[in-house]
Structure formats: structure tokens, C-alpha cells
Design a protein around this motif. Structure first.
Motif, PDB file in Angstrom:
ATOM      1  N   THR A 224     -70.447  40.443  31.583  1.00 17.72           N
ATOM      2  CA  THR A 224     -71.174  39.263  31.566  1.00 17.72           C
ATOM      3  C   THR A 224     -70.848  38.436  32.647  1.00 17.72           C
ATOM      4  N   TYR A 225     -69.645  38.231  33.197  1.00 15.71           N
ATOM      5  CA  TYR A 225     -69.235  37.696  34.256  1.00 15.71           C
ATOM      6  C   TYR A 225     -69.546  37.911  35.627  1.00 15.71           C
ATOM      7  N   GLY A 226     -69.916  39.471  35.762  1.00 21.89           N
ATOM      8  CA  GLY A 226     -70.481  40.126  36.955  1.00 21.89           C
ATOM      9  C   GLY A 226     -71.812  39.656  37.267  1.00 21.89           C
ATOM     10  N   GLY A 227     -72.643  39.419  36.065  1.00 20.41           N
ATOM     11  CA  GLY A 227     -73.913  39.130  36.349  1.00 20.41           C
ATOM     12  C   GLY A 227     -73.940  37.373  36.565  1.00 20.41           C
ATOM     13  N   LEU A 228     -73.133  36.696  35.957  1.00 18.23           N
ATOM     14  CA  LEU A 228     -73.200  35.325  36.269  1.00 18.23           C
ATOM     15  C   LEU A 228     -72.753  34.999  37.678  1.00 18.23           C
ATOM     16  N   LEU A 287     -79.355  37.638  23.884  1.00 17.60           N
ATOM     17  CA  LEU A 287     -79.746  36.654  24.857  1.00 17.60           C
ATOM     18  C   LEU A 287     -79.703  36.917  26.199  1.00 17.60           C
ATOM     19  N   SER A 288     -78.663  37.804  26.487  1.00 16.81           N
ATOM     20  CA  SER A 288     -78.271  38.129  27.981  1.00 16.81           C
ATOM     21  C   SER A 288     -79.469  38.879  28.655  1.00 16.81           C
ATOM     22  N   ILE A 289     -79.860  39.947  27.963  1.00 13.37           N
ATOM     23  CA  ILE A 289     -81.072  40.658  28.414  1.00 13.37           C
ATOM     24  C   ILE A 289     -82.375  39.977  28.385  1.00 13.37           C
ATOM     25  N   THR A 290     -82.453  39.088  27.234  1.00 11.29           N
ATOM     26  CA  THR A 290     -83.874  38.132  27.427  1.00 11.29           C
ATOM     27  C   THR A 290     -83.912  37.193  28.588  1.00 11.29           C
ATOM     28  N   GLY A 291     -82.868  36.589  28.830  1.00 12.50           N
ATOM     29  CA  GLY A 291     -82.556  35.734  30.144  1.00 12.50           C
ATOM     30  C   GLY A 291     -83.005  36.337  31.334  1.00 12.50           C
ATOM     31  N   ALA A 292     -82.357  37.645  31.433  1.00 11.05           N
ATOM     32  CA  ALA A 292     -82.585  38.623  32.502  1.00 11.05           C
ATOM     33  C   ALA A 292     -84.324  39.015  32.866  1.00 11.05           C
ATOM     34  N   VAL A 293     -84.678  39.413  31.708  1.00 14.88           N
ATOM     35  CA  VAL A 293     -86.004  39.847  31.490  1.00 14.88           C
ATOM     36  C   VAL A 293     -87.047  38.443  32.050  1.00 14.88           C
ATOM     37  N   ILE A 294     -86.666  37.318  31.538  1.00 11.30           N
ATOM     38  CA  ILE A 294     -87.608  36.244  32.001  1.00 11.30           C
ATOM     39  C   ILE A 294     -87.682  35.948  33.453  1.00 11.30           C
ATOM     40  N   GLN A 295     -86.216  36.138  33.890  1.00  6.41           N
ATOM     41  CA  GLN A 295     -86.068  35.940  35.580  1.00  6.41           C
ATOM     42  C   GLN A 295     -86.783  37.133  36.290  1.00  6.41           C
ATOM     43  N   ALA A 296     -86.742  38.352  35.620  1.00  7.52           N
ATOM     44  CA  ALA A 296     -87.654  39.391  36.111  1.00  7.52           C
ATOM     45  C   ALA A 296     -88.956  39.259  36.221  1.00  7.52           C
ATOM     46  N   LEU A 297     -89.520  38.989  35.208  1.00  8.24           N
ATOM     47  CA  LEU A 297     -91.092  38.589  35.087  1.00  8.24           C
ATOM     48  C   LEU A 297     -91.430  37.522  35.934  1.00  8.24           C
ATOM     49  N   GLY A 298     -90.629  36.562  36.288  1.00  8.91           N
ATOM     50  CA  GLY A 298     -90.953  35.444  37.076  1.00  8.91           C
ATOM     51  C   GLY A 298     -90.960  35.929  38.375  1.00  8.91           C
ATOM     52  N   GLY A 312     -84.740  31.330  32.397  1.00 10.81           N
ATOM     53  CA  GLY A 312     -83.854  32.608  32.529  1.00 10.81           C
ATOM     54  C   GLY A 312     -82.537  32.566  32.414  1.00 10.81           C
ATOM     55  N   HIS A 313     -82.069  31.731  33.405  1.00  8.84           N
ATOM     56  CA  HIS A 313     -80.702  31.369  33.733  1.00  8.84           C
ATOM     57  C   HIS A 313     -79.898  30.673  32.302  1.00  8.84           C
ATOM     58  N   PRO A 375     -82.512  40.310  44.713  1.00 11.83           N
ATOM     59  CA  PRO A 375     -81.136  40.426  44.562  1.00 11.83           C
ATOM     60  C   PRO A 375     -80.428  39.662  43.564  1.00 11.83           C
ATOM     61  N   MET A 376     -80.726  38.453  43.225  1.00 10.24           N
ATOM     62  CA  MET A 376     -80.091  37.631  42.353  1.00 10.24           C
ATOM     63  C   MET A 376     -80.183  38.221  41.009  1.00 10.24           C
ATOM     64  N   VAL A 377     -81.467  38.292  40.809  1.00 14.95           N
ATOM     65  CA  VAL A 377     -81.958  38.630  39.309  1.00 14.95           C
ATOM     66  C   VAL A 377     -81.542  40.079  38.882  1.00 14.95           C
ATOM     67  N   VAL A 378     -81.688  41.275  39.573  1.00 14.75           N
ATOM     68  CA  VAL A 378     -81.325  42.565  39.443  1.00 14.75           C
ATOM     69  C   VAL A 378     -80.102  42.575  38.683  1.00 14.75           C
ATOM     70  N   PRO A 379     -79.021  42.246  39.337  1.00 13.64           N
ATOM     71  CA  PRO A 379     -77.531  42.196  38.800  1.00 13.64           C
ATOM     72  C   PRO A 379     -77.445  41.725  37.398  1.00 13.64           C
ATOM     73  N   MET A 380     -78.043  40.645  36.978  1.00 11.22           N
ATOM     74  CA  MET A 380     -78.115  40.030  35.841  1.00 11.22           C
ATOM     75  C   MET A 380     -79.159  41.051  34.719  1.00 11.22           C
ATOM     76  N   LEU A 381     -79.977  41.579  35.300  1.00  4.52           N
ATOM     77  CA  LEU A 381     -80.721  42.538  34.245  1.00  4.52           C
ATOM     78  C   LEU A 381     -79.823  43.722  34.131  1.00  4.52           C
ATOM     79  N   VAL A 382     -79.256  44.397  35.100  1.00  7.12           N
ATOM     80  CA  VAL A 382     -78.457  45.415  34.741  1.00  7.12           C
ATOM     81  C   VAL A 382     -77.431  45.026  33.940  1.00  7.12           C
ATOM     82  N   ALA A 383     -76.725  43.704  33.968  1.00  8.37           N
ATOM     83  CA  ALA A 383     -75.844  43.385  33.107  1.00  8.37           C
ATOM     84  C   ALA A 383     -76.133  43.213  31.679  1.00  8.37           C
ATOM     85  N   GLY A 384     -77.270  42.704  31.495  1.00  8.05           N
ATOM     86  CA  GLY A 384     -77.839  42.688  30.305  1.00  8.05           C
ATOM     87  C   GLY A 384     -78.285  43.920  29.457  1.00  8.05           C
TER      88      GLY A 384
END
Length: 416
Positions: A224-228, A287-298, A312-313, A375-384
Motif C-alpha cells: 500500500t505504501y509503494g502505491g502511495l 477501497l484500494s483497487i476501487t480508487g486505482a480503477v477510478i483513476q485508470a478509467l479517468g 480515485g486518490h 505512470p502515476m496510476v499504473v503502480p497504484m493499480l498494481v498495488a490494489g
């Protein structure tokens, strides 16, 4: 008063530690978040200060591997007081630095000192409280950290504008000096004495990694810290460089994230009481994966809009505020006799995962922003995705009986 006098929940010591824990944990945002507004002023007077920040982070990561064994061998109190003293000296020395190299040296010492403070604070939680109470206590402490994380950059900017960047360093030194005085007066030794031993048992590091609970919960905290961290590292380039926001407007984004984090750590305590750590972490993973998916869809459907990125953040920060107390406390739950080593390896893992993932993601950011916010969103998506796998596939296996021949069932590495 030590933890062994009257039990961990009696008398003045417990109240003192309840108040000290968030202040000790907040040594990190005091040293980092208040320093960020000073970087342009430092660059204007001494030259680029990016090296001082990098050395600070690396020193903090690697020093934890030394501070954990020291805290297990000599006790939490002497290592903590030494860390606070060096933290104050390093900050005060940095205030009088005449060159970038000297400033970087003082900041390296400060990173080393901060490792001692955080390792001892987190280890003391396991010393004083049983494993099932650890996440509650850490959540309360991290709520205080979030409050300081919200105030530190604002106070740092105010000091830089009103008095100059050197007074930011002086303020850090004063903070550490006050904490040193409080801990000298109120913080007794919390490490449990070892029968017939003056130091931690041999093979302690191997015993830490042999613990299934340590591996699982430390992975939660690191993921979770890696994504943030990727958000913290790359969001200025995305919002300011790619989307064209002003630096002043961007400053409200991490501040808003801190507000969400404060709310989430408070919510975590209620969830733990109602559902327990397993179901709480599962909710955090959703919640983590949902936030990352919202960002990815954006990024896919609205590549030039900040709305899905911000939404998403916020949702990801809700999950992060759940995962950190549970992950940090869970990593030491099965290792009360090796709390210092367990905390140090868990903290080192968090920093190394964040540093490596962040550096890799930064390779995809160029001056033309060819990849947009991806580049910012994909690591958060992987973390989720990884957090979902840990919460629903790995953590449930901890409740299953261990084979007598498995490494985690062998106690010889964890007994004196």
C-alpha cells in the motif's frame, strides 16, 4: 516507570505513551513535509537540494536494519533517546550549513536518527500491548501523524516565507529537543528482559522471516505504501506539468490526502472493533483497487481531467489508512521477543519497495508527458491487485494449521 512495573496498562506510563506515540511517529512528516517548501529557497542560496532529500530517504531505509537489532539488544529507551538527540543536533547543524554537501551530510544523519525513533516507537507498541490491540494503538498513533502531516507543509511554507529556510531546520531541532525532554521524563524501558540472555537470540533475522504472519502483514504495509509513494513522487509532474495546475493549487492535493488519511485511520479503529483485522483489511483492499480503477478509467476516458484522479486518490487513501495500522502492527504480532528486528525489516521493506517502484515508474515520465497520468496510476493499480490477493488469498491461510516440518513451525530460531 518501566513496562514491567505494574503491567503495561497501569499507571502514568500508559497515558504518557498514548500521548507520545503520535508525536514520535510524526518525526517523519516533520523532517520531510515541512522541508519540501524550503527546497526552492535552498536551491536559490546553496544549489539543488535534491541530493539531501535522496540521502535522507536512503539513510532512513537502511538505518532501520541497524536500529532494530540495537533496540533488541540494548533496549528501546537508550536507542530512542540517542535517536532524538542526534535528530535535534542534525537539524540544528543543517540550519547553519554553508553548502549543499554539508546540508546533505546533516540530513543523512537526520535520516539515520529518524529510523531509530520510528523503530523504537513501533517496537514499544508490541512491548506494551497484546497482538490483538496493536492495530488499534497504531491506528490512533497514525491519526496523530496524519494531523502533523497536514500541518507540517503549511508551517514550513510559513517559516520559509516569513523567516527563511534555515528556521525550518531550527523548528525541527526544537521539536526533537522537546520530545527528548518528554521521553527522558516519561518513557521507561519497554523491552521485556530475556531469561539468561543479554542480547537477542542467535538467528533472530531468520526467525523474523520464518514467521508467516510477518511476511504477510509486512507485505500489506509495503504494497500500500509503494502505491502511495508513486503518487507522492509523480503527482507534481502530473498535476503541474501535464494538467497545468499552479503549485499553490497543487499544494491542496497532499493536504486533502492527509485529511482523508486522518479520517481513515479513525475509521479503522471502529472497523477493527466490529469486524476484526481480516475483514477490515479486505475492505481496505476493495477501497484500494476501487480508487486505482477510478483513476485508470479517468486516464482512459477523460485523459485531461483531474476529477477522476482526485476522486480515485481519495478512495485509495481510505484504503491506505486501513492497511498501514493493520500491516505495521500485524508484522510484529507473532514476534514480541524480536519486535525491534521485525519493525526494522518491515520498515526497510516499505522504503525499498517504494523507492524501486517509484524509480521505475519515473522512467516513463518525459517532458512531453507522452503517457499522460498513467505512470502515476499504473503502480497504484498494481498495488490494489496485490492487496486484493493478499487479503483474500494469503491472509486466510494464516489461520490454517502449519505442517510440523514447515520452517515457521520450528521454534529453535526464535527461542533464547
Amino acid at each position: 516507570m518501566s513496562a514491567t512495573e505494574g503491567g503495561p496498562h497501569k499507571g502514568r506510563f500508559d497515558v504518557g505513551f498514548t500521548l507520545l506515540l503520535p508525536l514520535l511517529l510524526a518525526a517523519q512528516p516533520v523532517a520531510t513535509d515541512s522541508y519540501l517548501p524550503a527546497l526552492p529557497a535552498i536551491a536559490g542560496e546553496l544549489g539543488s537540494a535534491s541530493t539531501s532529500l535522496t540521502l535522507f530517504v536512503l539513510a532512513f531505509g537502511f538505518a532501520q536494519l541497524l536500529c532494530g537489532p540495537l533496540a533488541d539488544r540494548f533496549g528501546r529507551r537508550p536507542v530512542l533517546l540517542a535517536g532524538l538527540g542526534c535528530y535535534a543536533i542534525a537539524a540544528f547543524g543543517g540550519a547553519f550549513a554553508g553548502s549543499v554537501a554539508v546540508l546533505a551530510g546533516w540530513r543523512t544523519l537526520q535520516g539515520f536518527s529518524m529510523a531509530a525513533i520510528l523503530v523504537c516507537a513501533r517496537a514499544a507498541v508490541r512491548d506494551l500491548y497484546p497482538a490483538h490491540e496493536g492495530p488499534h494503538v497504531m491506528a490512533r498513533g497514525l491519526t496523530g501523524l496524519g494531523v502533523v502531516g497536514l500541518m507540517a507543509p503549511l508551517l514550513g511554507a510559513w517559516l520559509v516565507q516569513g523567516a527563511g529556510w534555515r528556521w525550518v531546520m531550527v523548528a525541527m531541532a526544537l521539536y526533537a529537543a522537546v520530545l527528548f525532554a518528554l521521553c527522558w521524563r516519561s518513557f521507561g524501558e519497554t523491552r521485556r528482559p530475556m531469561t539468561g540472555e543479554s542480547s537477542a537470540p542467535r538467528g533472530s533475522t531468520r526467525a523474523v522471516f520464518a514467521s508467516r504472519a510477518f511476511r504477510a502483514w509486512a507485505s500489506v504495509a509495503a504494497t500500500t505504501y509503494g502505491g502511495l509513494f508513486c503518487f507522492l513522487l509523480l503527482s507534481p509532474m502530473v498535476y503541474i506539468g501535464y494538467l497545468g495546475w499552479s503549485p499553490a493549487w497543487y499544494g491542496w492535493i497532499p493536504a486533502g490526502g492527509s485529511l482523508v488519511y486522518i479520517f481513515s485511520t479513525t475509521m479503522c479503529r471502529s472497523l477493527l472493533r466490529r469486524f476484526g483485522p481480516m475483514r477490515t483489511v479486505r475492505l481496505g483492499a476493495v477501497l484500494s483497487i476501487t480508487g486505482a480503477v477510478i483513476q485508470a478509467l479517468g486516464c482512459w476516458l477523460m485523459p485531461h481531467s483531474a476529477v477522476p484522479l482526485l476522486a480515485g486518490h481519495a478512495v485509495y487513501c481510505l484504503g491506505h489508512g486501513i492497511h498501514q495500522p493493520c500491516g505495521q502492527a500485524g508484522a510484529v504480532g507473532d514476534l514480541p521477543h524480536l519486535a525491534g528486528r521485525a519493525v526494522s525489516w518491515s520498515g526497510f521493506g516499505m522504503m525499498m519497495v517504494a523507492f524501486c517502484v517509484g524509480q521505475f515508474a519515473a522512467l516513463f515520465v518525459d517532458t512531453r508527458f507522452s503517457y499522460g497520468a498513467w505512470p502515476m496510476v499504473v503502480p497504484m493499480l498494481v498495488a490494489g491487485v496485490v492487496l486484493l490477493a493478499i487479503a483474500f488469498l494469503w491472509l486466510p491461510r494464516l489461520a490454517q494449521p502449519v505442517s510440523p516440518t514447515s520452517p515457521s513451525s520450528l521454534k529453535k530460531d526464535s527461542t533464547p
